[in-house]
Scaffold this motif. Structure first.
Motif, PDB file in Angstrom:
ATOM      1  N   THR A  95       0.812  -1.214   0.000  1.00 30.44           N
ATOM      2  CA  THR A  95       0.000   0.000   0.000  1.00 30.44           C
ATOM      3  C   THR A  95       0.851   1.272   0.000  1.00 30.44           C
ATOM      4  OG1 THR A  95      -0.142  -0.156   2.398  1.00 30.44           O
ATOM      5  CG2 THR A  95      -1.991  -1.052   1.146  1.00 30.44           C
ATOM      6  N   THR A  96       2.170   1.110   0.153  1.00 35.69           N
ATOM      7  CA  THR A  96       3.084   2.256   0.071  1.00 35.69           C
ATOM      8  C   THR A  96       4.331   1.824  -0.689  1.00 35.69           C
ATOM      9  OG1 THR A  96       2.348   3.153   2.207  1.00 35.69           O
ATOM     10  CG2 THR A  96       4.481   3.909   1.406  1.00 35.69           C
ATOM     11  N   VAL A  97       4.745   2.644  -1.654  1.00 38.39           N
ATOM     12  CA  VAL A  97       5.980   2.345  -2.391  1.00 38.39           C
ATOM     13  C   VAL A  97       6.958   3.514  -2.271  1.00 38.39           C
ATOM     14  CG1 VAL A  97       4.944   0.746  -4.065  1.00 38.39           C
ATOM     15  CG2 VAL A  97       5.000   3.198  -4.588  1.00 38.39           C
ATOM     16  N   GLY A  98       8.244   3.174  -2.227  1.00 40.34           N
ATOM     17  CA  GLY A  98       9.310   4.175  -2.259  1.00 40.34           C
ATOM     18  C   GLY A  98       9.925   4.154  -3.650  1.00 40.34           C
ATOM     19  N   VAL A  99       9.934   5.303  -4.306  1.00 40.48           N
ATOM     20  CA  VAL A  99      10.370   5.366  -5.701  1.00 40.48           C
ATOM     21  C   VAL A  99      11.707   6.095  -5.797  1.00 40.48           C
ATOM     22  CG1 VAL A  99       9.791   6.213  -8.012  1.00 40.48           C
ATOM     23  CG2 VAL A  99       7.983   5.378  -6.508  1.00 40.48           C
ATOM     24  N   PHE A 100      12.692   5.427  -6.367  1.00 38.02           N
ATOM     25  CA  PHE A 100      14.003   6.047  -6.573  1.00 38.02           C
ATOM     26  C   PHE A 100      13.987   6.822  -7.883  1.00 38.02           C
ATOM     27  CE2 PHE A 100      15.191   2.912  -3.421  1.00 38.02           C
ATOM     28  CZ  PHE A 100      16.154   3.598  -2.675  1.00 38.02           C
ATOM     29  N   MET A 101      14.253   8.124  -7.788  1.00 40.94           N
ATOM     30  CA  MET A 101      14.339   8.951  -8.984  1.00 40.94           C
ATOM     31  C   MET A 101      15.807   9.213  -9.297  1.00 40.94           C
ATOM     32  SD  MET A 101      11.248   9.268  -9.764  1.00 40.94           S
ATOM     33  CE  MET A 101      11.574  10.296 -11.187  1.00 40.94           C
ATOM     34  N   GLY A 102      16.108   9.303 -10.588  1.00 42.45           N
ATOM     35  CA  GLY A 102      17.498   9.536 -10.966  1.00 42.45           C
ATOM     36  C   GLY A 102      17.595  10.448 -12.168  1.00 42.45           C
ATOM     37  N   GLY A 103      18.810  10.927 -12.429  1.00 39.47           N
ATOM     38  CA  GLY A 103      19.043  11.808 -13.572  1.00 39.47           C
ATOM     39  C   GLY A 103      20.069  12.846 -13.197  1.00 39.47           C
ATOM     40  N   ALA A 104      20.628  13.494 -14.197  1.00 38.38           N
ATOM     41  CA  ALA A 104      21.719  14.437 -13.946  1.00 38.38           C
ATOM     42  C   ALA A 104      21.236  15.859 -13.687  1.00 38.38           C
ATOM     43  CB  ALA A 104      22.679  14.426 -15.131  1.00 38.38           C
ATOM     44  N   ASP A 105      19.940  16.102 -13.875  1.00 40.15           N
ATOM     45  CA  ASP A 105      19.430  17.472 -13.745  1.00 40.15           C
ATOM     46  C   ASP A 105      18.919  17.753 -12.335  1.00 40.15           C
ATOM     47  OD1 ASP A 105      19.909  17.837 -16.458  1.00 40.15           O
ATOM     48  OD2 ASP A 105      17.931  17.026 -16.982  1.00 40.15           O
ATOM     49  N   SER A 106      18.794  19.036 -12.024  1.00 41.17           N
ATOM     50  CA  SER A 106      18.142  19.446 -10.780  1.00 41.17           C
ATOM     51  C   SER A 106      16.730  18.865 -10.744  1.00 41.17           C
ATOM     52  CB  SER A 106      18.048  20.973 -10.735  1.00 41.17           C
ATOM     53  OG  SER A 106      17.131  21.354  -9.717  1.00 41.17           O
ATOM     54  N   TYR A 107      16.312  18.417  -9.556  1.00 44.61           N
ATOM     55  CA  TYR A 107      14.949  17.889  -9.428  1.00 44.61           C
ATOM     56  C   TYR A 107      13.931  18.993  -9.145  1.00 44.61           C
ATOM     57  CZ  TYR A 107      17.392  13.397  -8.924  1.00 44.61           C
ATOM     58  OH  TYR A 107      18.183  12.291  -9.120  1.00 44.61           O
ATOM     59  N   LEU A 108      14.425  20.199  -8.871  1.00 45.50           N
ATOM     60  CA  LEU A 108      13.493  21.267  -8.441  1.00 45.50           C
ATOM     61  C   LEU A 108      12.417  21.579  -9.488  1.00 45.50           C
ATOM     62  CD1 LEU A 108      15.979  23.692  -6.608  1.00 45.50           C
ATOM     63  CD2 LEU A 108      14.322  22.127  -5.575  1.00 45.50           C
ATOM     64  N   PRO A 109      12.779  21.675 -10.782  1.00 46.03           N
ATOM     65  CA  PRO A 109      11.724  22.015 -11.748  1.00 46.03           C
ATOM     66  C   PRO A 109      10.756  20.869 -12.032  1.00 46.03           C
ATOM     67  CG  PRO A 109      13.934  22.282 -12.724  1.00 46.03           C
ATOM     68  CD  PRO A 109      14.116  21.621 -11.404  1.00 46.03           C
ATOM     69  N   THR A 110      11.204  19.607 -11.857  1.00 47.86           N
ATOM     70  CA  THR A 110      10.372  18.480 -12.300  1.00 47.86           C
ATOM     71  C   THR A 110       9.516  17.863 -11.200  1.00 47.86           C
ATOM     72  OG1 THR A 110      12.393  17.171 -12.047  1.00 47.86           O
ATOM     73  CG2 THR A 110      11.731  17.736 -14.284  1.00 47.86           C
ATOM     74  N   LEU A 111       9.949  17.988  -9.929  1.00 47.63           N
ATOM     75  CA  LEU A 111       9.223  17.295  -8.861  1.00 47.63           C
ATOM     76  C   LEU A 111       7.766  17.744  -8.697  1.00 47.63           C
ATOM     77  CD1 LEU A 111      11.839  16.669  -6.046  1.00 47.63           C
ATOM     78  CD2 LEU A 111      10.310  14.958  -7.038  1.00 47.63           C
ATOM     79  N   PRO A 112       7.461  19.043  -8.793  1.00 52.97           N
ATOM     80  CA  PRO A 112       6.049  19.411  -8.602  1.00 52.97           C
ATOM     81  C   PRO A 112       5.120  18.702  -9.581  1.00 52.97           C
ATOM     82  CG  PRO A 112       7.446  21.365  -8.495  1.00 52.97           C
ATOM     83  CD  PRO A 112       8.328  20.227  -8.945  1.00 52.97           C
ATOM     84  N   GLY A 113       5.545  18.580 -10.838  1.00 56.80           N
ATOM     85  CA  GLY A 113       4.720  17.887 -11.836  1.00 56.80           C
ATOM     86  C   GLY A 113       4.577  16.412 -11.536  1.00 56.80           C
ATOM     87  N   MET A 114       5.658  15.800 -11.022  1.00 57.10           N
ATOM     88  CA  MET A 114       5.591  14.365 -10.720  1.00 57.10           C
ATOM     89  C   MET A 114       4.688  14.110  -9.520  1.00 57.10           C
ATOM     90  SD  MET A 114       9.481  13.332 -11.481  1.00 57.10           S
ATOM     91  CE  MET A 114       9.017  11.782 -12.117  1.00 57.10           C
ATOM     92  N   ILE A 115       4.758  15.009  -8.557  1.00 52.23           N
ATOM     93  CA  ILE A 115       3.879  14.858  -7.383  1.00 52.23           C
ATOM     94  C   ILE A 115       2.413  14.981  -7.809  1.00 52.23           C
ATOM     95  CG2 ILE A 115       3.225  15.962  -5.190  1.00 52.23           C
ATOM     96  CD1 ILE A 115       6.305  16.540  -4.843  1.00 52.23           C
TER      97      ILE A 115
END
Ligand code: ZN
Length: 452
Positions: A87-107
């Motif tokens: 009922t709960t998953v932990g997701v590992f995100m990766g990549g060379a770019d800053s996560y600041l611009p992309t995280l709001p959209g993913m959330i």
């Protein structure tokens, strides 16, 4: 009046044991734990019929959006998870770019599409990402950060010890609610082994692929990672320990760091050896190994050396997997979320006599405590989220990937008989899965924030 009551269950309270209790739920939270004789008024009742009732399982290690669109995978794979009691998953995100611009959209995507709750771990590859850790904590409630001692050939490189030590110091500065995760393999040992193997035997089998990732590379990296964490003072989570040498070394040094160094292994490393007829469909990094490794890992699950069970789920279709492209061309990964806990019950509890509570703890309170989700997740207590599994440990069923909820059209457990599966799953107080059917809509899950 309660919204939901689960009656006649043997309730598993991690760290305490099994109790005959009725669980009352209101407004998505556990509202009461009462003795079987006490009167209960609820709008809806699920009769557990003497089966176990456990906290919803936590799989702290999955990947989404590697081979398919993030939103599509988030929707489909969290349904596969749910049907397996996760009922709960932990997701590992990766990549060379800053996560600041992309995280709001993913959330936003998670909140719109997920059927489980979900929390993110961020992989740290660059000085920019390292410098942004405070912002990741503050803006998004992310408190776990992963470092790769070895990368994925042709996809991304690992990072050097100097960078890892800086990262560990940063995590240590956040205090003990933050944690660093680490992929333990020595890159240079992998490089030498890969060159040899690809020159001598480019058309190898799954068993040959194991030679590209010698056990000694894992064992050495475990030592070095723990050494750096001791120096930096951070808590450390060693992901997907796969080998006998690795887990034995880990057992010897983690004991001295009790409560600060945690080890994970995955259901694949506990159930499929490199000679399995599934062949290159099970290609993975680190690779599947020998039966001897599987037995060593189970011993360390049973004795508590391993704190957490994950999947490292990477979903894809058979066409994308490309097993026909041979040992070097096949992609690493497989969908395994739905068979994860059934497989742990089959291989651990039934076949090897590993105590049920030892397995269940590592899928509930274990990861919840490590990743700052406890006691909201990972236990059954008044005030905790009402994520619950009615677990039928004796139900036998045969794995048929066509009937699983993943969009991936294969399983490395294909054709196996499993003993154990969820009879019902409650997510946030709703009956979300029962008798083979998912009863909630995508978006019933949400993105979890953690705090320091
Ligand atoms: Zn992974």
């Amino acid at each position: 009046m309660l919204d939901l009551a689960i009656t006649n269950g043997k309730v598993f309270i991690p760290g305490s044991g099994f109790f005959e209790l009725n669980v009352g739920v209101k407004d998505g939270k556990i509202a009461s734990l009462t003795a079987p004789g006490e009167p209960l008024e609820a709008k809806k009742t699920v009769d557990a019929g003497g089966k176990y009732v456990t906290p919803g399982f936590i799989d702290p290690h999955i990947h989404l959006g590697i081979f398919g669109d993030f939103a599509m995978e988030c929707e489909n794979e969290t349904r596969a998870a749910l049907a397996g009691g996760v009922t709960t998953v932990g997701v590992f995100m990766g990549g060379a770019d800053s996560y600041l611009p992309t995280l709001p959209g993913m959330i936003d995507v998670v909140n719109a599409k997920a059927s489980t709750d979900l929390f993110f771990h961020l992989s740290i590859f660059t000085p920019e990402q390292l410098a942004e850790i405070d912002e990741y904590v503050k803006q998004f409630g992310i408190t776990s950060f992963k470092f790769y001692m070895a990368g994925v050939r042709g996809v991304f490189p690992g990072v050097q010890d100097g960078f890892i030590l800086e990262g560990f110091r940063k995590v240590a500065s956040l205090g003990d609610k933050a944690i660093a995760a680490i992929h333990c393999e020595d890159q240079s040992m992998l490089d030498v082994a890969f060159e040899k193997l690809s020159a001598a035997n480019p058309n190898g089998t799954l068993a040959d692929w194991t030679d590209a990732h010698p056990e000694v590379a894992e064992e050495e990296a475990v030592m070095r990672a723990v050494f750096m964490a001791e120096k930096a003072g951070n808590r450390l989570y060693c992901v997907h320990i796969s080998s006998k040498l690795g887990v034995e070394r880990f057992a010897r040094i983690a004991g001295a760091n009790h409560g600060r160094i945690f080890g994970e292994t995955t259901s694949a490393y506990l159930s499929v050896n490199k000679h399995d007829p599934v062949g290159l469909m099970a290609k993975m990094l680190p690779p599947l190994r020998d039966q001897e490794d599987i037995e060593a890992l189970w011993t360390r699950v049973a004795d508590g050396t391993i704190s957490s069970l994950g999947t490292d789920n990477v979903s894809m279709t058979k066409a994308v997997k490309g097993a026909e492209n041979g040992m070097l061309g096949a992609m690493p990964g497989y969908p395994i979320l739905q068979t994860h806990m059934p497989c742990m019950l089959t291989e651990g509890y039934h076949k090897r006599g590993v105590p049920l509570e030892a397995i269940l703890y590592k899928a509930t309170a274990g990861p919840a405590k490590i990743f700052g989700l406890y006691p909201r997740k990972g236990t059954i207590a008044v005030g905790s989220d009402a994520d619950l599994v009615v677990l039928d440990v004796d139900k036998e069923w045969k794995v048929d990937s066509a009937k699983l909820f993943s969009y991936g059209d294969f399983s490395i457990h294909e054709g196996r008989t499993m003993k154990g599966c969820p009879a019902a799953v409650v997510k946030s107080g709703e009956v979300a899965y029962q008798d083979g059917e998912i009863l909630i809509k995508p978006g019933a899950g949400s993105c979890l924030r953690r705090s320091l």
